[in-house]
Motif scaffolding. Structure first.
Motif, short mmCIF file in Angstrom:
data_model
loop_
_atom_site.label_atom_id
_atom_site.label_comp_id
_atom_site.label_asym_id
_atom_site.label_seq_id
_atom_site.Cartn_x
_atom_site.Cartn_y
_atom_site.Cartn_z
N GLY A 62 1.02 -1.07 0.29
CA GLY A 62 -0.05 0.23 0.26
C GLY A 62 0.64 0.98 -0.06
N ASP A 63 0.45 2.68 -0.43
CA ASP A 63 0.98 3.21 -0.01
C ASP A 63 0.40 4.51 0.55
OD1 ASP A 63 -1.87 4.21 -0.19
OD2 ASP A 63 -0.61 5.76 -2.86
N ALA A 64 0.50 3.89 2.32
CA ALA A 64 -0.56 4.51 3.14
C ALA A 64 0.89 4.78 4.23
CB ALA A 64 -0.99 3.93 3.82
N SER A 65 1.84 5.98 3.78
CA SER A 65 2.93 6.13 5.18
C SER A 65 3.12 6.72 5.75
CB SER A 65 4.20 7.13 3.92
OG SER A 65 4.07 6.35 2.76
N PHE A 66 4.70 7.29 7.07
CA PHE A 66 4.35 8.17 7.64
C PHE A 66 4.74 9.02 7.48
CE2 PHE A 66 3.39 4.11 10.30
CZ PHE A 66 3.04 4.76 11.17
N ARG A 92 0.03 8.63 0.81
CA ARG A 92 -1.12 8.90 1.65
C ARG A 92 -0.23 9.26 2.59
NH1 ARG A 92 -5.28 4.99 1.88
NH2 ARG A 92 -3.55 3.60 1.52
N THR A 93 -0.37 10.12 3.34
CA THR A 93 0.18 9.89 4.78
C THR A 93 -0.34 9.74 5.99
OG1 THR A 93 2.02 11.74 6.42
CG2 THR A 93 -0.07 12.52 5.21
N ILE A 94 -0.21 9.87 6.52
CA ILE A 94 -1.31 8.85 8.14
C ILE A 94 -0.68 9.55 9.31
CG2 ILE A 94 -1.08 6.94 9.99
CD1 ILE A 94 0.28 4.98 8.24
N ALA A 95 -2.45 10.53 9.99
CA ALA A 95 -2.26 11.06 11.12
C ALA A 95 -3.61 10.68 11.96
CB ALA A 95 -3.57 12.29 9.89
N PHE A 96 -3.28 10.86 13.38
CA PHE A 96 -3.75 10.26 14.78
C PHE A 96 -5.11 11.25 15.17
CE2 PHE A 96 0.20 7.61 13.90
CZ PHE A 96 -0.56 6.31 14.21
N ASN A 97 -5.99 11.06 16.03
CA ASN A 97 -6.50 11.88 16.73
C ASN A 97 -6.43 11.26 17.67
OD1 ASN A 97 -6.84 12.72 14.15
ND2 ASN A 97 -8.50 14.02 15.72
N VAL A 98 -6.58 11.52 19.75
CA VAL A 98 -6.85 11.50 20.73
C VAL A 98 -8.37 11.90 21.35
CG1 VAL A 98 -6.41 10.68 23.13
CG2 VAL A 98 -4.34 9.98 21.00
N GLN A 99 -9.08 11.21 21.93
CA GLN A 99 -9.89 11.48 22.97
C GLN A 99 -9.67 11.37 24.48
OE1 GLN A 99 -12.52 13.88 22.47
NE2 GLN A 99 -13.42 14.05 23.61
N GLY A 100 -9.78 12.51 25.21
CA GLY A 100 -9.96 11.81 26.40
C GLY A 100 -11.72 12.19 26.82
N VAL A 101 -11.91 12.12 27.98
CA VAL A 101 -13.67 12.64 28.53
C VAL A 101 -13.74 11.97 30.20
CG1 VAL A 101 -16.38 12.00 28.99
CG2 VAL A 101 -14.46 12.13 26.16
N ARG A 102 -13.34 13.00 30.95
CA ARG A 102 -13.79 12.41 32.53
C ARG A 102 -15.41 13.43 32.79
NH1 ARG A 102 -14.30 16.15 36.91
NH2 ARG A 102 -12.98 17.59 36.00
N LEU A 103 -16.46 11.86 32.71
CA LEU A 103 -17.12 12.57 32.80
C LEU A 103 -18.19 11.53 34.20
CD1 LEU A 103 -18.85 8.94 32.43
CD2 LEU A 103 -19.22 9.75 30.27
#
Length: 536
Positions: free
Chosen positions: A194-198, A389-400
């Motif tokens: 594949g072509d997904a790369s950092f 295609r480059t690679i991105a990340f997301n992180v979600q934190g929750v206190r409830l």
């Protein structure tokens, strides 16, 4: 979201050449994948033809929107994970059933996306998955923000938390240990090249930010009373910046007689701010203000071809086309200026509204006039293709906080960290993420389309609630300090992925608070009530 695709389909339906059809997109006011396919554009056209060419406008009611448009694909995921005692993943196995509704539409593509990045986000030698898209007598599924990955990210991230709890490990540490890194194979159940790369890697920084902010807190305490219990949750999501298909975009630029620039690009503006970002990209390369660049976009007669503004491609494909076109425009201006002035090219440079060649300053207006005398057009065009295609990340934190008796949920602290490379427009990026997280909370907590034998019984906003500003918790948003080596000016995609980790982070926080894993969205009080008696 795709005027050129709409033109091709209309031409097919009418049996005429595409060049005889003009499609242009005004500011859409929100797309999110729902305007990616042609759902209603053909009917006003046929009505206009029947009425002798009179203009026709078709305005949908809210109920029309619910039953006549498309929706996110409902998916059921069963997942098993295996790991060593230290948390190292050894096996991932999942089964996905996707409800594509009455028509196929995006059934195959969203299923493929569901089987891809959520599993590819983690290193593991043994991965297996089976996905099935099934037809049902319901509103058809279509493109929607997250595009299949949202649903299986929910399953994967809940499973990672369950694994951490079983092994007595910290939820952040088990993710740090297993998340994919540069040098790893970026793959899910397919082993083909594949072509997904950092182009950059910021997931560690994102995890650090969210962990730090949740520990620091924001001063908001849970409501008083023993019936309230509190919990924290985290989830991550990975985005391959664009689909693994042939996606391309073109751009054209020319120097105007007054010394300003004109930019034409086929991508659509739908509140995502892409026209502003494109002007900023071009302006930064040409050394002028964004105000000095006028732009036309999403017009099949006046702009180059664009596959469509979907799948988070407005920056990494259309923006890349603008980037390389602006570079070509800069070179064209400097090359002509060097020939005109008799100064070596390497001694010429752009200076706002002029070119400096040696010790001589020539305004762009003057240069254009000199070019016109010898029929030099100062016009360039370039195309960009989505590979690699480059690679991105997301992180979600929750206190409830969860009310043990009523099932009410209150978000006390919401934190989001995004690895988006260098933001072209930080304010717009924050707006994108704010909207994505708000949409994620709606999906997690309130939005519920109710069907009875295929018929939607609550097709009104009064009965099928979506979050308004008053319902949406404030989210602290942070960017990892990365500069991407693939995207234009170091940027990555960010239109979609912000939604993906929100629901699993909420689920993990509820499980942390109550000791009960709730597997079905949304987490409305009536769904929680029956099992809250089992809570710790």
């Amino acid at each position: 979201q795709g005027p050129f695709a709409a033109r091709a389909k209309l031409a097919y339906l009418m049996g005429i050449p595409a060049r005889q059809i003009h499609v242009f997109t005004e500011r859409v006011g929100g797309g999110f994948g729902g305007k990616q396919e042609m759902v209603s554009e053909d009917l006003p056209l046929f009505a206009s033809m029947k009425l002798g060419g009179r203009p026709v406008k078709w305005e949908w009611s809210r109920e029309d929107e619910f039953i006549g448009a498309t929706t996110r694909h409902q998916m059921t995921t069963k997942i098993k994970v295996g790991a060593k005692k230290d948390g190292t993943l050894t096996a991932i196995d999942w089964q996905v059933i996707s409800n594509t509704g009455a028509y196929g539409n995006h059934g195959g593509e969203t299923l493929a996306a569901a089987m891809a990045s959520p599993m590819a986000a983690y290193r593991c030698d043994n991965k297996r998955g089976v996905g099935r898209a099934v037809y049902t007598n319901m509103v058809p599924g279509g493109g929607f923000r997250g595009y299949g990955a949202s649903q299986t990210t929910f399953a994967m991230e809940c499973a990672m938390d369950e694994l951490a709890r079983t092994l007595g490990l910290d939820p952040f540490e088990i993710r740090r240990k297993n998340v994919v890194r540069p040098g790893d194979n970026v793959e899910s159940i397919w082993s083909e090249a594949g072509d997904a790369s950092f182009g950059s890697h910021g997931i560690d920084e994102c995890l650090d930010i969210v962990e730090r902010e949740l520990k620091r807190g924001n001063g908001t305490k849970k409501p008083d009373g023993a019936e309230w219990t509190e919990g924290k949750g985290v989830a991550l999501a990975m985005l391959e910046c664009g689909p693994p298909t042939e996606h391309r975009s073109g751009a054209e630029m020319h120097l105007n007689p007054d010394g300003t620039y004109h930019l034409a690009c086929g991508s659509s503006e739908m509140g995502n701010g892409i026209t502003t970002a494109h002007k900023q990209i071009a302006a930064s390369i040409l050394g002028v203000r964004a105000l000095d660049i006028d732009i036309i976009n999403a017009d099949t007669d006046r702009t180059p071809y664009d596959t469509g503004t979907f799948a988070s491609t407005g920056t990494v494909v259309a923006g890349k086309a603008v980037h390389i076109t602006a570079e070509a425009m800069r070179d064209d201006v400097l090359d002509f200026a060097a020939r005109h002035s008799g100064v070596d090219r390497d001694k010429c440079r752009l200076d706002n509204d002029a070119v400096i060649c040696g010790n001589k300053r020539i305004t762009l207006k003057e240069l254009h006039a000199e070019g016109a005398k010898v029929h030099h057009r100062f016009t360039v065009g370039r195309r960009a293709y989505l590979s690699p295609r480059t690679i991105a990340f997301n992180v979600q934190g929750v206190r409830l906080a969860v009310h043990r008796i009523t099932g009410e949920i209150r978000i006390l602290h919401s934190v989001h960290a995004a690895d988006i490379g260098k933001p072209i427009n930080p304010m717009q990026c924050r707006g994108q993420l704010d909207g994505a997280v708000a949409m994620g909370y709606g999906w997690a907590l309130v939005e519920n389309m109710v069907h009875d034998e295929g018929h939607m019984v609550n097709p009104q906003l009064r009965n099928c609630r979506v979050p308004v500003f008053a319902d949406t918790p404030h989210t602290d948003i942070f960017f990892a300090k990365t500069v991407d080596a693939i995207g234009p000016l170091g940027a990555k995609s960010q239109g979609e992925c912000g939604i993906n980790p929100v629901a699993p982070a909420v689920s993990n926080a509820i499980a942390n608070a109550t000791g009960v894993r709730f597997a079905h969205l949304p987490f409305t009080p009536d769904r929680l009530f029956a099992d809250l008696g089992k809570s710790k």
